[in-house]
Design a protein around this motif. Structure first.
Motif, mmCIF file in Angstrom:
data_model
loop_
_atom_site.group_PDB
_atom_site.id
_atom_site.type_symbol
_atom_site.label_atom_id
_atom_site.label_comp_id
_atom_site.label_asym_id
_atom_site.label_seq_id
_atom_site.Cartn_x
_atom_site.Cartn_y
_atom_site.Cartn_z
ATOM 1 N N LYS A 2 -4.380 16.933 -38.595
ATOM 2 C CA LYS A 2 -3.562 17.797 -37.753
ATOM 3 C C LYS A 2 -2.920 18.897 -38.595
ATOM 4 O O LYS A 2 -2.734 18.763 -39.800
ATOM 5 N N THR A 3 -2.578 19.975 -37.909
ATOM 6 C CA THR A 3 -2.000 21.118 -38.600
ATOM 7 C C THR A 3 -0.776 21.625 -37.846
ATOM 8 O O THR A 3 -0.575 21.332 -36.675
ATOM 9 N N CYS A 4 0.033 22.410 -38.554
ATOM 10 C CA CYS A 4 1.134 23.146 -37.945
ATOM 11 C C CYS A 4 0.975 24.622 -38.287
ATOM 12 O O CYS A 4 0.349 24.982 -39.286
ATOM 13 N N ASN A 5 1.573 25.441 -37.467
ATOM 14 C CA ASN A 5 1.520 26.884 -37.634
ATOM 15 C C ASN A 5 2.909 27.378 -38.017
ATOM 16 O O ASN A 5 3.857 27.241 -37.246
ATOM 17 N N PHE A 6 3.044 27.930 -39.222
ATOM 18 C CA PHE A 6 4.310 28.504 -39.668
ATOM 19 C C PHE A 6 4.160 30.014 -39.717
ATOM 20 O O PHE A 6 3.522 30.548 -40.620
ATOM 21 N N ILE A 7 4.686 30.685 -38.734
ATOM 22 C CA ILE A 7 4.589 32.144 -38.518
ATOM 23 C C ILE A 7 3.166 32.650 -38.774
ATOM 24 O O ILE A 7 2.966 33.718 -39.335
ATOM 25 N N GLY A 8 2.193 31.876 -38.296
ATOM 26 C CA GLY A 8 0.795 32.290 -38.364
ATOM 27 C C GLY A 8 -0.011 31.675 -39.467
ATOM 28 O O GLY A 8 -1.242 31.817 -39.483
ATOM 29 N N THR A 9 0.616 30.988 -40.395
ATOM 30 C CA THR A 9 -0.102 30.362 -41.510
ATOM 31 C C THR A 9 -0.310 28.877 -41.215
ATOM 32 O O THR A 9 0.650 28.161 -40.914
ATOM 33 N N ARG A 10 -1.555 28.448 -41.298
ATOM 34 C CA ARG A 10 -1.890 27.046 -41.058
ATOM 35 C C ARG A 10 -1.447 26.184 -42.228
ATOM 36 O O ARG A 10 -1.681 26.514 -43.384
ATOM 37 N N VAL A 11 -0.802 25.065 -41.916
ATOM 38 C CA VAL A 11 -0.431 24.090 -42.932
ATOM 39 C C VAL A 11 -0.905 22.725 -42.443
ATOM 40 O O VAL A 11 -0.619 22.319 -41.312
ATOM 41 N N ASP A 12 -1.642 22.012 -43.294
ATOM 42 C CA ASP A 12 -2.254 20.747 -42.924
ATOM 43 C C ASP A 12 -1.320 19.573 -43.181
ATOM 44 O O ASP A 12 -0.593 19.542 -44.179
ATOM 45 N N ALA A 13 -1.389 18.588 -42.282
ATOM 46 C CA ALA A 13 -0.684 17.316 -42.479
ATOM 47 C C ALA A 13 -1.609 16.401 -43.274
ATOM 48 O O ALA A 13 -2.601 15.902 -42.749
ATOM 49 N N ILE A 14 -1.300 16.189 -44.548
ATOM 50 C CA ILE A 14 -2.186 15.410 -45.409
ATOM 51 C C ILE A 14 -1.360 14.699 -46.482
ATOM 52 O O ILE A 14 -0.331 15.224 -46.936
ATOM 53 N N THR A 15 -1.807 13.523 -46.870
ATOM 54 C CA THR A 15 -1.151 12.767 -47.932
ATOM 55 C C THR A 15 -1.972 12.894 -49.219
ATOM 56 O O THR A 15 -3.124 13.339 -49.194
ATOM 57 N N TYR A 16 -1.396 12.451 -50.331
ATOM 58 C CA TYR A 16 -2.138 12.490 -51.594
ATOM 59 C C TYR A 16 -3.358 11.577 -51.545
ATOM 60 O O TYR A 16 -4.422 11.926 -52.072
ATOM 61 N N ASP A 17 -3.222 10.412 -50.930
ATOM 62 C CA ASP A 17 -4.376 9.514 -50.830
ATOM 63 C C ASP A 17 -5.514 10.181 -50.063
ATOM 64 O O ASP A 17 -6.678 10.115 -50.477
ATOM 65 N N GLU A 18 -5.179 10.839 -48.960
ATOM 66 C CA GLU A 18 -6.198 11.532 -48.167
ATOM 67 C C GLU A 18 -6.796 12.697 -48.947
ATOM 68 O O GLU A 18 -8.007 12.951 -48.879
ATOM 69 N N LEU A 19 -5.958 13.392 -49.685
ATOM 70 C CA LEU A 19 -6.438 14.517 -50.492
ATOM 71 C C LEU A 19 -7.487 14.061 -51.498
ATOM 72 O O LEU A 19 -8.580 14.640 -51.595
ATOM 73 N N PHE A 20 -7.186 13.005 -52.252
ATOM 74 C CA PHE A 20 -8.111 12.582 -53.292
ATOM 75 C C PHE A 20 -9.347 11.883 -52.717
ATOM 76 O O PHE A 20 -10.421 11.916 -53.340
ATOM 77 N N GLU A 21 -9.234 11.278 -51.542
ATOM 78 C CA GLU A 21 -10.421 10.752 -50.878
ATOM 79 C C GLU A 21 -11.388 11.884 -50.558
ATOM 80 O O GLU A 21 -12.607 11.758 -50.747
ATOM 81 N N ARG A 22 -10.865 12.985 -50.065
ATOM 82 C CA ARG A 22 -11.708 14.159 -49.786
ATOM 83 C C ARG A 22 -12.318 14.712 -51.068
ATOM 84 O O ARG A 22 -13.495 15.066 -51.098
ATOM 85 N N CYS A 23 -11.515 14.781 -52.107
ATOM 86 C CA CYS A 23 -12.013 15.305 -53.382
ATOM 87 C C CYS A 23 -13.193 14.467 -53.887
ATOM 88 O O CYS A 23 -14.205 15.012 -54.352
ATOM 89 N N ASP A 24 -13.067 13.155 -53.809
ATOM 90 C CA ASP A 24 -14.155 12.286 -54.273
ATOM 91 C C ASP A 24 -15.425 12.527 -53.457
ATOM 92 O O ASP A 24 -16.535 12.521 -54.017
ATOM 93 N N ARG A 25 -15.293 12.748 -52.165
ATOM 94 C CA ARG A 25 -16.474 13.033 -51.335
ATOM 95 C C ARG A 25 -17.085 14.373 -51.719
ATOM 96 O O ARG A 25 -18.305 14.497 -51.846
ATOM 97 N N TRP A 26 -16.245 15.377 -51.895
ATOM 98 C CA TRP A 26 -16.747 16.704 -52.248
ATOM 99 C C TRP A 26 -17.502 16.685 -53.577
ATOM 100 O O TRP A 26 -18.527 17.351 -53.736
ATOM 101 N N LEU A 27 -16.999 15.933 -54.541
ATOM 102 C CA LEU A 27 -17.583 15.954 -55.882
ATOM 103 C C LEU A 27 -18.921 15.217 -55.969
ATOM 104 O O LEU A 27 -19.565 15.259 -57.017
ATOM 105 N N LYS A 28 -19.343 14.595 -54.894
ATOM 106 C CA LYS A 28 -20.661 13.947 -54.899
ATOM 107 C C LYS A 28 -21.789 14.967 -54.933
ATOM 108 O O LYS A 28 -22.916 14.635 -55.316
ATOM 109 N N ASP A 29 -21.502 16.201 -54.527
ATOM 110 C CA ASP A 29 -22.512 17.267 -54.551
ATOM 111 C C ASP A 29 -22.041 18.366 -55.497
ATOM 112 O O ASP A 29 -21.282 19.254 -55.113
ATOM 113 N N LYS A 30 -22.511 18.309 -56.725
ATOM 114 C CA LYS A 30 -22.081 19.270 -57.742
ATOM 115 C C LYS A 30 -22.785 20.627 -57.628
ATOM 116 O O LYS A 30 -22.497 21.548 -58.390
ATOM 117 N N GLN A 31 -23.716 20.759 -56.672
ATOM 118 C CA GLN A 31 -24.367 22.047 -56.450
ATOM 119 C C GLN A 31 -23.745 22.792 -55.268
ATOM 120 O O GLN A 31 -24.108 23.933 -54.999
#
Length: 257
Positions: A2-31
């Motif tokens: 989920k996201t919030c809008n602060f005077i037009g700028t999107r800001v995501d609702a995310i935790t550190y655990d969720e952030l690093f889970e995404r990072c690990d998925r992204w890094l599976k494809d180094k190309q």
């Protein structure tokens, strides 16, 4: 996410655990095209409001985290979602902790001359065994195309997983968006003053001030000549525009919201 809008700028609702889970998925494809993690605060929101080019850059970020405790509180109130403050120094320290198990390869790009090397020394002392594969302080001026290709080649040769980018906002986010394809397979993190904190150039606010939401005031007292506009004029603009937004007198579109 989920996201919030602060005077037009999107800001995501995310935790550190969720952030690093995404990072690990992204890094599976180094190309793959690199990813851009932005840390959004009041200054970023106002810069985006005043400049459509900057607004487009933050809009394209793969993650646009809340680098502001008031933003975190507001996101939790509106969405009911868990949300951490994506504060660059904390991101880096948590990344270093995870790197000891995951053996991430880190590259430090930014800061004044000598600062990234001092930051590297600090992190290597704090986290023995961490794999920092390069540190580079670019000139403050605009790089020539030849210089830019040279630094891209230099970074690519080290095959980093994460590039910690400390060029100041919004310059660092512009740089990341411009290099997502030329430096593939990495995760680029906007790191702002973290280079100065870890390089010993300026003092970081105590934890209780960081959590209070008044870190901006602590930094303003340290460097009023450089930061007065960001932390006085921009705060006033944001508060007025956000007031108009929450009472429904002005609408702000966020394309990803």
């Amino acid at each position: 996410m989920k996201t919030c809008n602060f005077i037009g700028t999107r800001v995501d609702a995310i935790t550190y655990d969720e952030l690093f889970e995404r990072c690990d998925r992204w890094l599976k494809d180094k190309q793959a095209k690199s990813k851009h993690i932005a840390c959004v605060n009041v200054n970023c929101a106002v810069e985006s409001y005043l400049n459509p080019e900057i607004a487009a850059i933050f809009d394209k970020a793969d993650i646009s985290g809340a680098d502001s405790m008031p933003f975190v509180y507001w996101i939790k109130l509106l969405t009911g979602e868990r949300c951490d403050r994506l504060y660059a120094p904390d991101i880096i320290l948590k990344l270093c902790e995870r790197s000891l198990q995951s053996n991430y390869r880190l590259f430090l790009y930014g800061g004044a001359e000598g600062v990234p090397e001092k930051m590297q020394s600090f992190l290597e002392t704090s986290f023995p065994g961490i794999n920092i594969v390069g540190a580079y302080s670019p000139p403050f001026r605009q790089l020539t195309p030849e210089e830019d290709r040279e630094i891209c080649d230099r970074i690519n040769q080290t095959n980093p997983d994460f590039i910690i980018v400390g060029l100041g906002s919004p310059k660092q986010d512009k740089w990341m968006q411009a290099h997502l394809d030329t430096i593939p397979g990495t995760i680029m993190i906007a790191s702002g003053a973290a280079f100065d904190f870890f390089g010993g150039t300026i003092n970081q606010a105590p934890i209780f001030i960081q959590k209070s939401g008044f870190e901006w005031l602590f930094r303003l007292f340290q460097d009023p000549k450089r930061l007065w506009k960001r932390y006085t004029l921009y705060n006033v603009i944001f508060l007025w525009m956000f007031f108009l937004q929450i009472v429904g007198l002005k609408k702000f579109d966020s394309r990803k919201n």
